[in-house]
Enzyme design. Structure first.
Site, PDB file in Angstrom:
ATOM      1  N   GLU A  84       1.099  -1.164  -0.170  1.00 12.44           N
ATOM      2  CA  GLU A  84      -0.066   0.247  -0.115  1.00 12.44           C
ATOM      3  C   GLU A  84       0.570   1.199   0.410  1.00 12.44           C
ATOM      4  O   GLU A  84       0.159   2.650  -0.638  1.00 12.44           O
ATOM      5  CB  GLU A  84      -0.863   0.484   1.434  1.00 12.44           C
ATOM      6  CG  GLU A  84      -1.741  -0.981   1.348  1.00 12.44           C
ATOM      7  CD  GLU A  84      -3.549  -0.537   0.210  1.00 12.44           C
ATOM      8  OE1 GLU A  84      -2.786   0.529   0.071  1.00 12.44           O
ATOM      9  OE2 GLU A  84      -4.084  -1.292  -0.490  1.00 12.44           O
ATOM     10  N   SER A 342     -27.248 -24.032  53.304  1.00 12.43           N
ATOM     11  CA  SER A 342     -26.252 -24.581  54.434  1.00 12.43           C
ATOM     12  C   SER A 342     -24.928 -24.353  54.149  1.00 12.43           C
ATOM     13  O   SER A 342     -24.114 -24.415  54.926  1.00 12.43           O
ATOM     14  CB  SER A 342     -26.437 -25.756  54.731  1.00 12.43           C
ATOM     15  OG  SER A 342     -27.916 -26.431  55.200  1.00 12.43           O
TER      16      SER A 342
END
Length: 770
Positions: A84, A342
């Site tokens: 590019e 519990s």
């Protein structure tokens, strides 16, 4: 003279031009600043290894996966820059030669056919889109110069890496790599790097998931350029050209949705890195989906996995199905307040060990009790009489836990848990009470899992780490010895085996919890490396009849544990702390006694913390003759006499707590254990030479209410016996302690009345009310 002035003016103008140009550029920069900051940016939550978990698109539906230059494969950077913009690192944002070439082509054709754009110019267009006109090109050039003015080359390249279009709603190399290839951009092959480098040129036309032939042709063009420029070798390019366009199944990240939603509020970053293990998270969510069919209607589940070696949260499933509204799938039950049942019991036993109130073999009393208006019972509605602390914890009995909490103090217990990051949520204005230990307060699964790490971290509870940079914080909850003992009990290995017989691999230690009315089922497990938290129930709090921890949550706990064991090597069990030793104690006193001592009615091997042998923990009302150890005076014939009788000698005797009498064999009851009383000089207040009798109703009687009466009144009397009376109706204690009692019965059915005196004599009667 005018010519001289004109020449001088030209020189002044030329000298001032750079300054004026700079001033104009500075003004334009202030008037039209770079649009670098988004108001509502796209965000992504990722696992610790970078795998995306969940994406949150921006207002335009765009998905990004933010990366830095270091996050991207050098192969991609080579392909991108050399294809590019070869001069990216050197030009000032605009390549004059490329611009001149493009301008000539555009002018000669009468339209824009070549952009000549550098990477900086492409970033400028991404930040500030413009029409493809000559005016738009000038605007793009200006923005490119602005970028170079304000940012470094690395910062500009980073913007490109995160803003370049890759088709559809994907922006940035990170999102493209994960969406198309299912992998990190750091691990791209030469072929993949070339394909992704060219894709932003025409993202719609070159999308590899739609146009693989076009994508392959464009890729090959990039590969050839790399070979021609000598960036990659011919051999590398040849192999890459032969590589087919392979794509992962296209899907957006869909893991840990509720966890990801929570993390948005904890971090402002566009990419939020968490401690989750993506592979484990996927397995847990698959397990949840498979488990969905086992759940009752409108029910959900939650799971959390914490690595207790470093406190990192590795898995988090907040609901069974995010998209199932009937199961409230949008509600995260990992951080919702629920009744834990519990699950808190191991904490009170561990704290009581440190306090010197009990040891693992301490005699506790699983008997009916009433404390004010509070009358706890067991899950199975029965009572078991004398029981050790270890057995009480393994069987999750309620009355012994209430007894220990009463001795430790509920307010102190709640404060201790809050201090280590486990707050208990009570109704407004309510104070901690004995119901805490049975689920009488709310808690969060995430907090519970964090607190349970204390059993694997030498008594120190850690704070959950949700992001890798979170500091490792911990606070002491109990001693290392207490934590080791409780963990062994939860693994059902309470017996003090020799060190050579202790398991080399830590077994799964676990505890269940069931809330009142079957609304919540919990299971918390601790293995060699992880703490596992499980919850099932209905998010709206309605009951699920028959749901309890062992049946609903433990099977899921075991499945998660198996997944974890298959993924990591077993870690060795923690060695026994020096503070923990072996010992043998006696019931009912709770302490060691010599062989042959008549006060040792039962011997039990146990672990001891710091060598401590606390005496048997009594209920508050058990004092004096109602206790365990007290003096008696005997005459020369071995009969009990008053202390001031002639030749009386004192002895100490251990007897079982009175409430345990109904569960003891006849030979262990006080009436047998205590020597007979002397008739010539009996103990004070003693008339036990007369047997204990109950009158007022005969055995097998049928009782009826008077016509129109709301209740049947039944006056009863006891005679004989010694000392106070203890009355029980159908196993429930009555508050009366006198010789007589009056029952007020309203319900039909079978009844059993029992009365017991201070020396353990018992009288019972059964009757029916119609």
């Amino acid at each position: 003279m005018p010519r001289l002035l004109t020449k001088r003016g030209c020189w002044i103008t030329l000298a001032a031009a750079p300054f004026l140009l700079f001033l104009a550029a500075w003004g334009a920069d202030k008037l039209w600043p770079l649009p670098l900051h988004e108001v509502n940016p796209a965000r992504v939550v990722v696992a610790q290894d970078g795998t995306p978990l969940w994406r949150f698109a921006d207002a335009d539906g765009i998905w990004r996966y933010p990366v830095t230059i270091e996050d991207v494969s050098p192969r991609y950077l080579e392909a991108l820059i050399n294809y590019e913009d070869r001069w990216f690192w050197k030009h000032p944002g605009v390549n004059p030669f490329s611009v001149a070439r493009a301008a000539w082509q555009d002018l000669t054709s009468g339209r824009v056919i070549s952009g000549g754009s550098t990477l900086t110019m492409q970033v400028a267009r991404l930040l500030d889109p413009h029409p493809k006109t000559f005016g738009g090109k000038i605007r793009q050039l200006w923005r490119a110069l602005q970028l170079e003015w304000h940012l470094s080359k690395r910062e500009i390249l980073t913007l490109y890496l995160n803003r370049a279009p890759f088709g559809g709603t994907l922006q940035g190399i990170g999102a493209a790599s994960w969406a198309y290839l299912g992998k990190s951009p750091a691990n791209l092959s030469y072929s993949e790097a070339a394909m992704l480098a060219v894709l932003p040129q025409a993202p719609s036309r070159l999308r590899p998931d739609r146009w693989p032939e076009r994508a392959e042709a464009a890729r090959n063009k990039v590969l050839e350029r790399m070979a021609v420029q000598g960036v990659w070798s011919r051999e590398q390019v040849k192999e890459s050209r032969e590589e087919p366009i392979w794509l992962a199944p296209r899907q957006m990240p869909q893991l840990a949705p509720l966890f990801s939603r929570m993390m948005l509020g904890k971090s402002k970053s566009d990419k939020i890195t968490t401690t989750l293990d993506a592979g484990l998270q996927r397995r847990l969510e698959e397990l949840a989906q498979n488990w969905k069919g086992r759940l009752p209607p409108r029910s959900s589940l939650a799971m959390i996995v914490v690595d207790h070696t470093d406190m990192r949260v590795r898995g988090w499933v907040g609901s069974v199905d995010l998209n199932d509204d009937s199961r409230f799938g949008h509600v995260d039950m990992v951080n919702s307040i629920r009744s834990p049942g519990s699950v808190l019991k191991p904490f009170v036993y561990g704290l009581a060990l440190d306090e010197g109130l009990i040891h693992p073999a301490s005699l506790l009393q699983d008997v009916p009790r009433r404390t004010g208006d509070y009358r706890p019972g067991n899950f199975d509605s029965g009572f078991h009489g004398p029981i050790s602390m270890s057995e009480a914890l393994v069987r999750s009995l309620n009355l012994p836990a209430v007894q220990v909490l009463e001795a430790y103090g509920p307010k102190r217990f709640a404060a201790k848990l809050r201090n280590v990051g486990l707050p208990l949520y009570l109704p407004n204005g309510a104070a901690p009470n004995l119901s805490l230990i049975l689920g009488g307060a709310g808690a969060k699964l995430e907090d519970m899992a964090a607190a349970y790490t204390a059993f694997a971290r030498h008594g120190k509870a850690g704070k959950l780490r949700l992001q890798p940079d979170d500091p490792l914080l911990e606070r002491p909850l109990m001693s290392s010895g207490a934590a080791w003992i409780i963990r062994r009990i939860m693994a059902d290995e309470a017996q003090p085996l020799p060190d050579s017989a202790l398991p080399r691999v830590a077994p799964l230690a676990w505890k269940t919890g069931t809330s009142y009315g079957y609304r919540d089922a919990w299971a918390i497990g601790v293995n060699a490396r992880y703490v596992i938290g499980i919850w099932t129930g209905r998010p709206d709090g309605t009951p699920v009849v028959g749901q309890f921890g062992f049946a609903s949550a433990v099977p899921l706990l075991n499945q998660v544990n198996n997944i974890l064991l298959s993924r990591s090597a077993n870690l060795p069990e923690d060695p026994r702390p020096n503070s923990v030793t072996r010992g043998v104690i006696c019931w009912p006193g709770g302490q060691s006694l010599p062989e042959g001592d008549g006060n040792c009615r039962r011997r039990l091997a146990t672990w001891l913390l710091d060598g401590s042998q606390p005496p048997t923990l009594l209920l508050p009302e058990q004092e004096g003759i109602n206790g365990i150890r007290f003096p008696i005076w005997l005459d020369e014939n071995g009969k009990r006499v008053a202390a001031d009788c002639p030749q009386a000698r004192q002895e100490m005797i251990n007897v079982w707590p009175l409430p345990l009498e109904p569960w003891l064999p006849a030979s262990e009851r006080r009436a047998v254990r205590l020597p007979p009383a002397s008739t010539s000089c009996p103990p004070y207040g003693h008339d036990a030479q007369l047997p204990l009798q109950l009158t007022g109703v005969r055995d097998g009687a049928i009782i009826k209410r008077l016509p129109g009466a709301a209740e049947a009144t039944l006056p009863l009397q006891s005679s004989g016996g010694a000392g106070e009376r203890w009355w029980f109706l159908n196993g429930e204690p009555l508050t009366e302690r006198g010789r007589n009692v009056t029952l007020h019965l309203t319900d039909k059915g079978d009844y059993q009345l029992l009365v017991m005196d201070d020396v353990g004599q018992i009288a019972t009667v059964k009757f029916v009310m119609q």
